[in-house]
Design an enzyme around this catalytic site. Structure first.
Site, PDB file in Angstrom:
ATOM      1  N   GLU A  52      41.644  -3.134  44.811  1.00 53.66           N
ATOM      2  CA  GLU A  52      40.945  -3.388  46.083  1.00 53.66           C
ATOM      3  C   GLU A  52      41.151  -4.829  46.516  1.00 53.66           C
ATOM      4  OE1 GLU A  52      40.043  -1.026  48.410  1.00 53.66           O
ATOM      5  OE2 GLU A  52      38.969  -0.155  46.710  1.00 53.66           O
ATOM      6  N   GLY A 141      34.135   5.434  59.723  1.00 51.19           N
ATOM      7  CA  GLY A 141      33.496   4.192  59.310  1.00 51.19           C
ATOM      8  C   GLY A 141      32.888   4.252  57.918  1.00 51.19           C
ATOM      9  N   ALA A 142      33.324   5.218  57.098  1.00 52.44           N
ATOM     10  CA  ALA A 142      32.806   5.371  55.736  1.00 52.44           C
ATOM     11  C   ALA A 142      33.754   4.768  54.705  1.00 52.44           C
ATOM     12  CB  ALA A 142      32.566   6.856  55.433  1.00 52.44           C
ATOM     13  N   SER A 146      39.427   6.901  58.422  1.00 50.98           N
ATOM     14  CA  SER A 146      39.572   7.792  59.576  1.00 50.98           C
ATOM     15  C   SER A 146      40.524   7.181  60.590  1.00 50.98           C
ATOM     16  CB  SER A 146      38.207   8.061  60.219  1.00 50.98           C
ATOM     17  OG  SER A 146      37.692   6.904  60.849  1.00 50.98           O
ATOM     18  N   ASP A 191      46.095   1.930  53.728  1.00 52.10           N
ATOM     19  CA  ASP A 191      45.502   3.122  54.336  1.00 52.10           C
ATOM     20  C   ASP A 191      46.557   4.015  54.984  1.00 52.10           C
ATOM     21  OD1 ASP A 191      43.271   1.780  53.554  1.00 52.10           O
ATOM     22  OD2 ASP A 191      42.522   1.390  55.578  1.00 52.10           O
TER      23      ASP A 191
HETATM   24  P1  ADP Z   1      37.409   3.935  58.770  1.00 55.65           P
HETATM   25  O1  ADP Z   1      38.883   3.878  59.015  1.00 55.65           O
HETATM   26  O2  ADP Z   1      37.028   3.358  57.465  1.00 55.65           O
HETATM   27  O3  ADP Z   1      36.823   5.289  58.974  1.00 55.65           O
HETATM   28  P2  ADP Z   1      37.411   2.151  61.009  1.00 55.65           P
HETATM   29  O4  ADP Z   1      36.358   1.310  61.608  1.00 55.65           O
HETATM   30  O5  ADP Z   1      38.654   1.523  60.536  1.00 55.65           O
HETATM   31  O6  ADP Z   1      36.705   2.996  59.856  1.00 55.65           O
HETATM   32  O7  ADP Z   1      37.853   3.263  62.076  1.00 55.65           O
HETATM   33  C1  ADP Z   1      36.894   4.032  62.731  1.00 55.65           C
HETATM   34  C2  ADP Z   1      37.274   4.154  64.187  1.00 55.65           C
HETATM   35  O8  ADP Z   1      38.415   5.015  64.331  1.00 55.65           O
HETATM   36  C3  ADP Z   1      36.200   4.820  65.038  1.00 55.65           C
HETATM   37  O9  ADP Z   1      35.250   3.872  65.480  1.00 55.65           O
HETATM   38  C4  ADP Z   1      37.011   5.385  66.180  1.00 55.65           C
HETATM   39  O10 ADP Z   1      37.335   4.381  67.114  1.00 55.65           O
HETATM   40  C5  ADP Z   1      38.296   5.800  65.486  1.00 55.65           C
HETATM   41  N1  ADP Z   1      38.221   7.209  65.073  1.00 55.65           N
HETATM   42  C6  ADP Z   1      38.214   7.709  63.820  1.00 55.65           C
HETATM   43  N2  ADP Z   1      38.161   9.056  63.825  1.00 55.65           N
HETATM   44  C7  ADP Z   1      38.112   9.427  65.124  1.00 55.65           C
HETATM   45  C8  ADP Z   1      38.032  10.690  65.801  1.00 55.65           C
HETATM   46  N3  ADP Z   1      37.972  11.838  65.123  1.00 55.65           N
HETATM   47  N4  ADP Z   1      38.014  10.675  67.152  1.00 55.65           N
HETATM   48  C9  ADP Z   1      38.062   9.522  67.830  1.00 55.65           C
HETATM   49  N5  ADP Z   1      38.142   8.324  67.254  1.00 55.65           N
HETATM   50  C10 ADP Z   1      38.152   8.252  65.922  1.00 55.65           C
HETATM   51 MG    MG Z   2      40.038   2.104  59.097  1.00 57.18          MG
END
Ligand code: ADP
Ligand code: MG
Length: 406
Positions: A52, A141-142, A146, A191
């Site tokens: 990490e 955001g976990a 995502s 990632d």
């Molecule tokens: P993580 O990548 O850890 O989940 P991030 O803050 O890097 O958190 O990314 C999250 C952001 O990605 C969300 O705030 C949104 O803008 C975008 N996002 C993720 N999944 C989706 C989705 N299914 N639809 C639209 N936007 C998404």
């Molecule tokens: Mg991210």
């Protein structure tokens, strides 16, 4: 904040990625755009097993892909129009012009897929537009990436539809460029590489210096083991500035040591390196950051050796040590993540640690399969007792990387 007697381990989405989704992106696509999509693609989220804050130090990481995916229904366009829709956010279709895409110009969530198109065009690829409908089961955001899932699924679809011939690693680099340079979020390459390159039943040993990689067999079920992901469902605001501060501290440490990157300090030379830094008058925090990065890089090698030897259980204490290092040396943990690790270990887990950037997000717990429910229950009870909202807990099954579904 009620305690529950129900088992807290929720199953991963079953079957193909598309089947695990509440929304059918192809049906959504047709409803929105009045035609059938050219194809459907999927790209997963990930958890990092070990390594990490090493990926911006040219170090090693070891992620595995989750069964949770972003799925995109996409059609090619040749008229310079990009239309984007996500079933997971309100606001309807976002319509943009490909030749007007500018970095840091907002667009909210749509900046992630739009940034991919921008990054491809900036790299000289003739991508002339697309209609895209997205849906995702990766928790947002976990700390489970995502955002990378969104980038990689977009990059893969455009790669296929415009016959770009890019490799998964090249698509990962495009995704990272979208996130760093277009959206404006600083991050390493882990990632996107995990989402693009992982394979089922394996963890990915990635050297972030040259992107060389090896798929390390990680068949948890065959070993009678379970890897739990515990989403604390908190995100402390501290995180953004802290990332930049750790990154700058690591660069300063490397500079004082006279090496290109902290990756270049061998683990055996860590005590001598720390002495050099102390002599040079480096801040106490820099010594801690260097100790974390160099030792966590070493822990990746330890875990790989254990996996290759079939001694997966022995990786548990290494995970615990990794957490201690992130908590005490890098100082990127938080009370909720520490509580997962403490409660899981007290309930008989083999080991646990925060995963991802910290300050909230998720932790992983390695546990005997037969004890998984009891450990999950103990963590949930500990959260309730501490007054925290219930965490989300699921089983991490090492899954496939990005692919075309149809
Ligand atoms: P993580 O990548 O850890 O989940 P991030 O803050 O890097 O958190 O990314 C999250 C952001 O990605 C969300 O705030 C949104 O803008 C975008 N996002 C993720 N999944 C989706 C989705 N299914 N639809 C639209 N936007 C998404
Ligand atoms: Mg991210």
């Amino acid at each position: 904040m009620t305690e529950t007697a129900e088992p807290t381990v929720t199953p991963e989405p079953a079957g193909t990625a598309a089947e695990g989704h509440a929304a059918d992106p192809a049906a959504t696509f047709t409803e929105l755009y009045g035609k059938t999509p050219d194809g459907i693609w999927a790209a997963p989220g990930r958890v990092n097993l070990i390594g990490e804050y090493t990926d911006f130090n040219d170090g090693f990481v070891m992620p595995l892909a989750l069964p949770h995916t972003a799925v995109a229904a996409v059609s090619r366009r040749d008229d310079g129009v990009l239309r984007l829709y996500s079933t997971d956010v309100p606001g309807g279709v976002v319509s943009l012009r490909t030749d007007e895409l500018t970095p840091h110009s907002g667009h909210g969530w749509a900046a992630y897929p739009a940034g991919v198109l921008w990054a491809l065009r900036t790299a000289g690829h003739p991508v002339t537009g697309a209609d895209i409908a997205l849906t995702s089961t990766v928790p947002t955001g976990a700390g489970l990436s995502s955002s990378a899932a969104l980038e990689v699924v977009t990059a893969l679809a455009l790669n296929d539809l415009f016959d770009l011939g890019l490799t998964p690693a090249e698509l990962a680099v495009i995704g990272r460029r979208a996130e760093n340079d277009f959206v404006g979020v600083p991050s390493g390459i882990m990632d996107q590489m995990a989402s693009a390159c992982c394979t089922e039943g394996h963890a990915l040993h990635l050297d972030t210096r040259d992107l060389s990689l090896r798929h390390v067999p990680f068949d948890l079920a065959a070993q009678g083991l379970t890897l739990l992901v515990v989403d604390t469902r908190v995100k402390h605001a501290l995180g953004d500035g802290a990332y930049a501060e750790r990154r700058a501290g690591c660069e300063e440490g490397a500079r004082l040591l006279g090496i290109p990157m902290l990756r270049d300090l061998p683990y055996e030379d860590l005590p001598a390196g720390l002495a050099t830094l102390a002599d040079a008058g480096a801040a106490e925090s820099i010594l801690r950051y260097v100790r974390h990065v160099v030792s966590d890089n070493h822990r990746v090698e330890q875990v790989i050796a254990l996996l290759d030897a079939g001694e997966v259980r022995a990786a548990g204490p290494v995970l615990n040590e990794g957490h201690r290092s992130l908590r005490d040396d890098l100082r990127v943990s938080c009370p909720e993540l520490d509580l997962v690790v403490t409660a899981a270990n007290e309930a008989g887990a083999l080991g646990a640690r925060m995963t991802g950037g910290g300050f909230g997000g998720s932790a992983i717990v390695l546990v005997e399969a037969g004890a998984a429910d009891a450990v999950a229950d103990a963590v949930t009870k500990a959260f309730a007792a501490a007054g925290h909202a219930a965490p989300g807990i699921f089983t991490a099954v090492p899954s496939a990387g990005a692919r075309r579904l149809r």
